[in-house]
Design a protein around this motif. Sequence first.
Motif, PDB file in Angstrom:
ATOM      1  N   ARG A 118      -6.043  21.850   8.782  1.00  0.00           N
ATOM      2  CA  ARG A 118      -5.854  21.043   7.634  1.00  0.00           C
ATOM      3  C   ARG A 118      -4.529  21.581   6.865  1.00  0.00           C
ATOM      4  NH1 ARG A 118     -11.317  20.891   8.557  1.00  0.00           N
ATOM      5  NH2 ARG A 118     -12.192  18.992   9.026  1.00  0.00           N
ATOM      6  N   TRP A 119      -4.407  22.644   7.061  1.00  0.00           N
ATOM      7  CA  TRP A 119      -3.179  23.306   6.246  1.00  0.00           C
ATOM      8  C   TRP A 119      -3.072  24.669   6.946  1.00  0.00           C
ATOM      9  CZ3 TRP A 119      -0.425  21.326   2.883  1.00  0.00           C
ATOM     10  CH2 TRP A 119       0.310  21.962   2.079  1.00  0.00           C
ATOM     11  N   ASN A 120      -2.061  25.457   6.513  1.00  0.00           N
ATOM     12  CA  ASN A 120      -1.393  26.642   7.177  1.00  0.00           C
ATOM     13  C   ASN A 120      -2.282  27.668   7.278  1.00  0.00           C
ATOM     14  OD1 ASN A 120       1.347  25.441   7.390  1.00  0.00           O
ATOM     15  ND2 ASN A 120       1.351  25.475   5.104  1.00  0.00           N
ATOM     16  N   PHE A 121      -2.491  28.480   8.163  1.00  0.00           N
ATOM     17  CA  PHE A 121      -3.286  29.789   8.206  1.00  0.00           C
ATOM     18  C   PHE A 121      -4.505  29.477   8.588  1.00  0.00           C
ATOM     19  CE2 PHE A 121       0.637  31.363   6.284  1.00  0.00           C
ATOM     20  CZ  PHE A 121       0.868  32.411   7.138  1.00  0.00           C
ATOM     21  N   HIS A 122      -4.758  28.224   9.392  1.00  0.00           N
ATOM     22  CA  HIS A 122      -5.941  27.719   9.767  1.00  0.00           C
ATOM     23  C   HIS A 122      -6.272  28.702  11.036  1.00  0.00           C
ATOM     24  CE1 HIS A 122      -9.202  24.839  10.562  1.00  0.00           C
ATOM     25  NE2 HIS A 122      -8.937  25.230  12.058  1.00  0.00           N
ATOM     26  N   LYS A 123      -7.393  28.979  11.238  1.00  0.00           N
ATOM     27  CA  LYS A 123      -7.572  30.169  12.410  1.00  0.00           C
ATOM     28  C   LYS A 123      -8.442  29.624  13.502  1.00  0.00           C
ATOM     29  CE  LYS A 123      -7.107  33.162   8.596  1.00  0.00           C
ATOM     30  NZ  LYS A 123      -7.138  31.938   7.680  1.00  0.00           N
ATOM     31  N   PHE A 124      -8.159  29.871  14.875  1.00  0.00           N
ATOM     32  CA  PHE A 124      -9.109  29.370  15.797  1.00  0.00           C
ATOM     33  C   PHE A 124      -9.365  30.867  16.495  1.00  0.00           C
ATOM     34  CE2 PHE A 124      -6.972  25.414  15.488  1.00  0.00           C
ATOM     35  CZ  PHE A 124      -8.097  24.420  15.367  1.00  0.00           C
ATOM     36  N   LEU A 125     -10.618  31.098  16.471  1.00  0.00           N
ATOM     37  CA  LEU A 125     -11.120  32.116  17.309  1.00  0.00           C
ATOM     38  C   LEU A 125     -11.578  32.018  18.730  1.00  0.00           C
ATOM     39  CD1 LEU A 125     -11.560  35.309  17.532  1.00  0.00           C
ATOM     40  CD2 LEU A 125     -13.870  34.831  16.542  1.00  0.00           C
ATOM     41  N   VAL A 126     -11.045  32.393  19.767  1.00  0.00           N
ATOM     42  CA  VAL A 126     -11.390  32.124  21.208  1.00  0.00           C
ATOM     43  C   VAL A 126     -12.060  33.314  21.626  1.00  0.00           C
ATOM     44  CG1 VAL A 126     -10.702  31.104  23.444  1.00  0.00           C
ATOM     45  CG2 VAL A 126      -9.521  30.572  20.988  1.00  0.00           C
ATOM     46  N   ALA A 127     -13.252  33.241  22.337  1.00  0.00           N
ATOM     47  CA  ALA A 127     -13.944  34.306  22.951  1.00  0.00           C
ATOM     48  C   ALA A 127     -13.232  34.804  24.126  1.00  0.00           C
ATOM     49  CB  ALA A 127     -15.453  33.987  23.164  1.00  0.00           C
ATOM     50  N   ARG A 128     -13.546  35.950  24.588  1.00  0.00           N
ATOM     51  CA  ARG A 128     -13.060  36.432  25.815  1.00  0.00           C
ATOM     52  C   ARG A 128     -12.789  35.493  27.163  1.00  0.00           C
ATOM     53  NH1 ARG A 128     -12.160  42.198  26.032  1.00  0.00           N
ATOM     54  NH2 ARG A 128     -13.350  43.324  24.424  1.00  0.00           N
ATOM     55  N   ASP A 129     -14.075  34.937  27.224  1.00  0.00           N
ATOM     56  CA  ASP A 129     -14.196  33.688  28.235  1.00  0.00           C
ATOM     57  C   ASP A 129     -13.143  32.620  28.157  1.00  0.00           C
ATOM     58  OD1 ASP A 129     -15.208  32.096  26.474  1.00  0.00           O
ATOM     59  OD2 ASP A 129     -17.143  31.730  27.176  1.00  0.00           O
ATOM     60  N   GLY A 130     -12.482  32.723  27.034  1.00  0.00           N
ATOM     61  CA  GLY A 130     -11.380  31.487  27.090  1.00  0.00           C
ATOM     62  C   GLY A 130     -11.834  30.159  26.755  1.00  0.00           C
ATOM     63  N   VAL A 131     -13.325  30.084  26.550  1.00  0.00           N
ATOM     64  CA  VAL A 131     -13.845  28.815  26.334  1.00  0.00           C
ATOM     65  C   VAL A 131     -14.535  28.497  24.922  1.00  0.00           C
ATOM     66  CG1 VAL A 131     -15.348  27.176  27.342  1.00  0.00           C
ATOM     67  CG2 VAL A 131     -14.299  28.378  28.674  1.00  0.00           C
ATOM     68  N   ALA A 132     -15.248  29.250  24.567  1.00  0.00           N
ATOM     69  CA  ALA A 132     -15.988  29.322  23.245  1.00  0.00           C
ATOM     70  C   ALA A 132     -14.886  29.528  22.146  1.00  0.00           C
ATOM     71  CB  ALA A 132     -16.950  30.616  23.250  1.00  0.00           C
ATOM     72  N   VAL A 133     -14.984  28.716  21.183  1.00  0.00           N
ATOM     73  CA  VAL A 133     -13.863  28.586  20.227  1.00  0.00           C
ATOM     74  C   VAL A 133     -14.670  28.304  18.813  1.00  0.00           C
ATOM     75  CG1 VAL A 133     -11.852  27.371  19.098  1.00  0.00           C
ATOM     76  CG2 VAL A 133     -12.122  27.607  21.554  1.00  0.00           C
ATOM     77  N   ARG A 134     -14.299  28.952  17.883  1.00  0.00           N
ATOM     78  CA  ARG A 134     -14.817  28.953  16.424  1.00  0.00           C
ATOM     79  C   ARG A 134     -13.621  28.855  15.485  1.00  0.00           C
ATOM     80  NH1 ARG A 134     -18.873  32.770  13.044  1.00  0.00           N
ATOM     81  NH2 ARG A 134     -18.505  31.472  11.005  1.00  0.00           N
TER      82      ARG A 134
END
Length: 181
Positions: A138-154
């Motif tokens: 929705r704006w700059n510096f939005h963060k997507f954390l992806v787990a080591r499995d490459g599938v789980a995202v938060r």
Amino acid sequence: MADVSRRALLAAPLLMAAAPTQTVFDFRLEALEGGALPLADFRGQALLVVNTASFCGFTPQYEGLQRLHDRFAPQGFAVIGVPSNDFRQESAEAAKIREFCETVYGITFPMAGLTTLRGPRAHPLFAWLAARAGGPPRWNFHKFLVARDGVAVRAFPTSVAPDHPDLLRAVEAALGGHPMG
């Protein structure tokens, strides 16, 4: 003949279930310096994919992102900066973006080239991330954390600083193979 069709219909879901799950490591970005930035190079690592901008009130988050990268890189973690002008706060020139990041913030983590994040022209990586974690930035510096499995995202919104306890706990969980909850 009907028996053959019935078996084919029953087998179809099994074939679909056997298809491999797409992971973050299946995507590639353009590197800020030119050339490819294949996320496959980070296979097995936890990633924090962040859309960045040089002329935003949140630009000082670069400092915290670099500290986060430095702190957790030895454990298999990388920040990936993805400059975007979707919110009209980024230079159109890769050399200016690189110079700004290096001279003002000492950025050493990988940086992608200018990338579209939202809408029908969104990069496939950001469409994939958005589908798994509550929508596009929705704006700059939005963060997507992806787990080591490459599938789980938060996802973490812009307002969550890189040193926020919730983000730090989620990074530690992602590195340990635990739910990022």
